[in-house]
Write a protein that holds these residues in place. Sequence first.
Motif, PDB file in Angstrom:
ATOM      1  N   SER A 195      48.774  36.942  18.133  1.00 56.94           N
ATOM      2  CA  SER A 195      47.882  37.428  19.188  1.00 56.94           C
ATOM      3  C   SER A 195      48.682  38.183  20.252  1.00 56.94           C
ATOM      4  O   SER A 195      48.208  39.196  20.786  1.00 56.94           O
ATOM      5  CB  SER A 195      47.105  36.265  19.805  1.00 56.94           C
ATOM      6  N   PHE A 241      49.551  41.534  18.866  1.00 55.34           N
ATOM      7  CA  PHE A 241      48.319  42.338  18.873  1.00 55.34           C
ATOM      8  C   PHE A 241      48.061  42.903  20.269  1.00 55.34           C
ATOM      9  O   PHE A 241      47.809  44.092  20.452  1.00 55.34           O
ATOM     10  CB  PHE A 241      47.162  41.459  18.413  1.00 55.34           C
ATOM     11  N   LEU A 242      48.189  42.037  21.282  1.00 54.25           N
ATOM     12  CA  LEU A 242      47.923  42.467  22.660  1.00 54.25           C
ATOM     13  C   LEU A 242      48.943  43.494  23.120  1.00 54.25           C
ATOM     14  O   LEU A 242      48.641  44.369  23.935  1.00 54.25           O
ATOM     15  CB  LEU A 242      47.950  41.265  23.597  1.00 54.25           C
ATOM     16  N   GLY A 274      50.059  45.956  21.645  1.00 59.76           N
ATOM     17  CA  GLY A 274      49.680  47.309  21.290  1.00 59.76           C
ATOM     18  C   GLY A 274      50.211  47.774  19.950  1.00 59.76           C
ATOM     19  O   GLY A 274      50.255  48.978  19.691  1.00 59.76           O
ATOM     20  N   VAL A 275      50.593  46.861  19.100  1.00 56.10           N
ATOM     21  CA  VAL A 275      51.032  47.230  17.757  1.00 56.10           C
ATOM     22  C   VAL A 275      49.828  47.808  17.007  1.00 56.10           C
ATOM     23  O   VAL A 275      48.718  47.290  17.147  1.00 56.10           O
ATOM     24  CB  VAL A 275      51.614  45.982  17.048  1.00 56.10           C
ATOM     25  N   PRO A 276      50.038  48.899  16.230  1.00 54.12           N
ATOM     26  CA  PRO A 276      48.910  49.570  15.574  1.00 54.12           C
ATOM     27  C   PRO A 276      48.039  48.613  14.758  1.00 54.12           C
ATOM     28  O   PRO A 276      48.534  47.658  14.151  1.00 54.12           O
ATOM     29  CB  PRO A 276      49.597  50.580  14.659  1.00 54.12           C
ATOM     30  N   LEU A 277      46.760  48.910  14.751  1.00 54.21           N
ATOM     31  CA  LEU A 277      45.797  48.005  14.129  1.00 54.21           C
ATOM     32  C   LEU A 277      45.981  47.893  12.625  1.00 54.21           C
ATOM     33  O   LEU A 277      45.764  46.829  12.049  1.00 54.21           O
ATOM     34  CB  LEU A 277      44.369  48.500  14.424  1.00 54.21           C
ATOM     35  N   ALA A 313      48.418  52.378  28.002  1.00 57.54           N
ATOM     36  CA  ALA A 313      48.857  51.045  27.551  1.00 57.54           C
ATOM     37  C   ALA A 313      48.007  49.967  28.201  1.00 57.54           C
ATOM     38  O   ALA A 313      47.567  49.025  27.547  1.00 57.54           O
ATOM     39  CB  ALA A 313      50.327  50.854  27.890  1.00 57.54           C
ATOM     40  N   SER A 359      44.671  49.986  26.617  1.00 63.06           N
ATOM     41  CA  SER A 359      44.742  49.388  25.289  1.00 63.06           C
ATOM     42  C   SER A 359      44.823  47.865  25.411  1.00 63.06           C
ATOM     43  O   SER A 359      44.128  47.137  24.699  1.00 63.06           O
ATOM     44  CB  SER A 359      45.958  49.937  24.551  1.00 63.06           C
ATOM     45  N   PHE A 360      45.662  47.419  26.362  1.00 62.32           N
ATOM     46  CA  PHE A 360      45.777  45.963  26.542  1.00 62.32           C
ATOM     47  C   PHE A 360      44.430  45.364  26.917  1.00 62.32           C
ATOM     48  O   PHE A 360      43.988  44.376  26.339  1.00 62.32           O
ATOM     49  CB  PHE A 360      46.818  45.647  27.621  1.00 62.32           C
ATOM     50  N   ARG A 387      42.066  45.200  24.016  1.00 62.74           N
ATOM     51  CA  ARG A 387      42.403  44.144  23.051  1.00 62.74           C
ATOM     52  C   ARG A 387      42.197  42.748  23.658  1.00 62.74           C
ATOM     53  O   ARG A 387      41.785  41.822  22.955  1.00 62.74           O
ATOM     54  CB  ARG A 387      43.841  44.316  22.574  1.00 62.74           C
ATOM     55  N   ALA A 388      42.501  42.599  24.946  1.00 66.20           N
ATOM     56  CA  ALA A 388      42.268  41.302  25.596  1.00 66.20           C
ATOM     57  C   ALA A 388      40.784  40.961  25.587  1.00 66.20           C
ATOM     58  O   ALA A 388      40.389  39.825  25.284  1.00 66.20           O
ATOM     59  CB  ALA A 388      42.803  41.323  27.025  1.00 66.20           C
ATOM     60  N   ILE A 396      39.824  39.832  22.152  1.00 61.63           N
ATOM     61  CA  ILE A 396      40.183  38.431  21.879  1.00 61.63           C
ATOM     62  C   ILE A 396      39.237  37.485  22.602  1.00 61.63           C
ATOM     63  O   ILE A 396      38.752  36.497  22.040  1.00 61.63           O
ATOM     64  CB  ILE A 396      41.645  38.161  22.282  1.00 61.63           C
TER      65      ILE A 396
END
Lengths: 377, 661
Positions: free
Chosen positions: A180, A183-184, A186-189, B41, B44-45, B48-49, B52
């Motif tokens: 997780s 993932f957070l 910013g590694v490519p999906l 960035a 993006s964070f 993604r947060a 989740i």
Amino acid sequence: MKRMSSLSASRDTIWLKLARLNWGLFLLICCVTAIGLMSLYSAAGGNVSPWAIRQFSRFLFSIAVMLFIALIDIKWWFRLSYLAFAGGVALLIIVEVMGHVGMGAQRWINLGFMKLQPSELVKIAVVMALARFYALKNIEEIRRLWMLIPPIAIILLPVSLVLLQPDLGTSLMIVMAGASVIFLAGVPLWIFITSGVLAVAAIPIAWQFMHSYQKQRVLTFLDPESDPLGAGYHITQSKIALGSGGIEGKGFLQGTQSHLNFLPEKQTDFIFTLWAEEWGLMGGLFLLCLLGAIFIYGLYVSLSCRHVYGRLLAMGLMVNFSLYVFINIGMVMGLMPVVGAPLPLVSYGGTSMLSAMIGFGLIMSCSIHRDSKMQSS
Amino acid sequence: MFEKRKVRRRLQRNSRQIKEHSQRITRKRLSNAQRNRHFDAVKSFSRRAFFISAFQGLLLTVLGARLAWLQVIQGEKYHTLSEKNRIDIKMLAPSRGNIVDRTGKKLAVNDDNYRVVIVPEQADNLEETLWALSKFVSLDEREIRKILRRASRQAKYLPLEIKDQLKWEEVAAIEVNLPDLPGVSVEVGDIRQYMYGEALAHVTGYVGVVNKAELEAGDKVLRLPGFRIGKDGLEKHYDLDMRGQSGRAQVEVNVVGREVRELSRVPPLIGKELTLSLDADLQMRTYERLSQEVSASAVVMDVHSGAIYSMGSFPSFDPNLFTRGLPQDVWEEWRTNPGHPLTNKVISGQYPPGSTFKMITALAGLQTGDINHTTQFSCSGRYDLGRDRFHCWKHSGHGTMNLVSSLAESCDTYYYKCSTEIGIDKIAEVARQFGLGQKTGIELPGERPGLVPDRDWKYGRFGNTWQPGETIVASIGQGYLLATPLQLAVMTSRMVNGGYAVEPWLTGVVGQEMRHLPRWQKMNFEDWHLNLVKKGMSEVMNGAHGTARAAQIPDPAMAFAGKTGTSQVKRITAAQRAENVAQADLPWKYRHHALFVGYAPYKNPRYACAVVVEHGASGSAAAAPLARDLLLMAQQIDPAAKPLVSVNDGLAHMRPARRRI
């Protein structure tokens, strides 16, 4: 840049810091622990001993640890991240060696008032190390494929040690919490999608390497009725206890199923069953809502952080906490195999309480010092 | 020319400025790009947060939905299931191991304990049922209130103990009337019974209710209702061995927890049985003899093996009262009795050994060569050292004394004189070799070590140096010296068994395990030294001037030897000495302790005994006759001739455990 450093919390007094503490989160933690204490009181047949009183003293101790961690500037935790990771791995090695040198299969270190399981603390250390790793990288660096090698090493080193114990459940939780954070960051999906597909493909191979008791647990999970007196017995009894609680529950201290020794671990892993039997759907949903509120607090702290380290740390730790919740409650409701994971803050047990509170301490430190400036070394 | 240079310089400057400017612009553009990337960035964070968090929310919703499914939609089904009979796993209490004497006579056993219990949920009206029950067992209103209060504090389906130790008539009456007593049942459990009561109380000890601290530390079996654990004596020392192992039964129970039938059972294992070295007859008669005194203790042991044949301390207490209920006034009496009934004085009573210590001083002198069998001192009734004057018990003096006659007549002056040559450190060394000043290691709790003083001890304890006068006092067993009766018996055994360092013991067999008797180590004393001391001890009883000749056993085959001791509790003042105050005129608690150590038969030692009569005034008048009676009984009963039998035939573990009725 100047503005940020003048706002830095590092020079604030302790009282100012205390004032900035997340008292809402603190209150939520106390509420969830109170539910745990009530359930333990009931599990002992309306007695504070042997469980509730000791759990309470551990809670007080854990609060002290949490506040201590929360009041230390996050940049110190940033600098100590790799050290914490190294310490966690060292503890794992120590118990592994001690376990082989004539102390039986011992997975804990006795501190006198509680037994410390290093594998619990390692989960936090892994999240810290990963957050530290990504904190100062820019997005181009992160997107490079070879940049995945150090984080995967950080995850696999403790996982391999925990697998030796052998503890499959904890290993999987470390992998999930670590993934997780990656993932957070910013590694490519597509990397996650590919590894997900690979993981599913690897299940038949993993099955070959699993211990027979682990296979049994999975099989029992898939068909609990197949073994009503053995491993599936607990799930079936747990479901009966939950289900017979109904909407309003049977009342405090009045749970019949939980008290009749149908559940051998009623004070640890099956504590949610006892709570939901006595307080019904209302009580169960109330506890779920409290836990949900704690998750949202984690998201809020993470988003309000001005530094990458804090964002990753807060979110990663909250994912780690939520994993316990999902695995434990899912398990007692028959949605997951019986893996023996406690419900943090509620189940009886020193290490799970302490490690949860250390996690909250770090999250609070992120929040108090959200404007801290990070530097390498 | 000059103009040209000027223009060129200006042009150069201009171009540099332009360059710098353009660089500045590029830098600014670069940092803009950086900032944009940073912003990306963060975005993006956040994306993604949120993803989740949404996933967490989804999982929580799944859990909530599952809970609702189980508790609402399927609630009815599970409620019905929970009403049906199911399987409960119940812990079965083990029976405690028995204690038997060397011949297999039972000393402590388990008796049936019938108790009446009630399951509040099954009683239509709890209070009414209790009142109905009070017709068959004695229950007053206060007790009923108490039970009702307890019932309100625990779950209604749990059985509640109303009364235990029911008599047979009561059990029968309840059983007959069970139809009118809903929820009531009679159960049977164990209760400890001590067959010899007071006579053996200090050896067996007793069992009692598990207290809170023990509950925290111990295992689950301690939580069983009515479980008892050892609190004193052997019951405490061997508690874990005697406890046994709990069993478990799978029983089918209905919704209120009542058993319907038993499905399977792992029976509990009975605890280990203790076979003692004691002889029950000798023990009983020892206690009877001791009870003729106000406060006394005695021990009889085997000089070769170390086996203890009887050990008594009077006054005593009834251990059965601890299991059957102890009235407050009895407890109060035990606590305040000056004879300390709750204390085993054989191991916990520490007394100045008095003249029984003279053999130690003599052996120390023989070993250093300061005295030998011909050394003579003359006794004038007193001995002066510097300004201090030390008196012999016989004011007129004994005249010329040698080693044997000094023991026989218990001349103090002889030991005053030779002790100044020997020195305290040598005396202390010999005393320790004979077992004084340290615990003997007997298998009983509460043993005390006594005290053997020397220079180092005094310096450590008081911070000043040893005085020569203190050696003189110690040579006749007074001053700082303290010994327990058991230590004195061990000392005597080691003197008369040929100088072997025998150690005392009580338990011959624990469960299946026979005690392994080691070869006692030979101590470094020459035989003729020990024989000389033995001759002196024989003269005490059998010589023409022996201090205890009045208590001798006339039968030469059973004749015994020994040494009297009279130890001061309170310093004799000069005025009392001048007036020659009789001991009988003093208050009881100020009178001297009377001691005696002895062994029998004289010719071939087998039994050693030590006797202390507290405030008995005179060793020869109070303690010697008691020791004579004990040694005579010991030789008549002759426990050493009865081999230690183990009634534990290996089948004890198979004995079926008691079941509920």
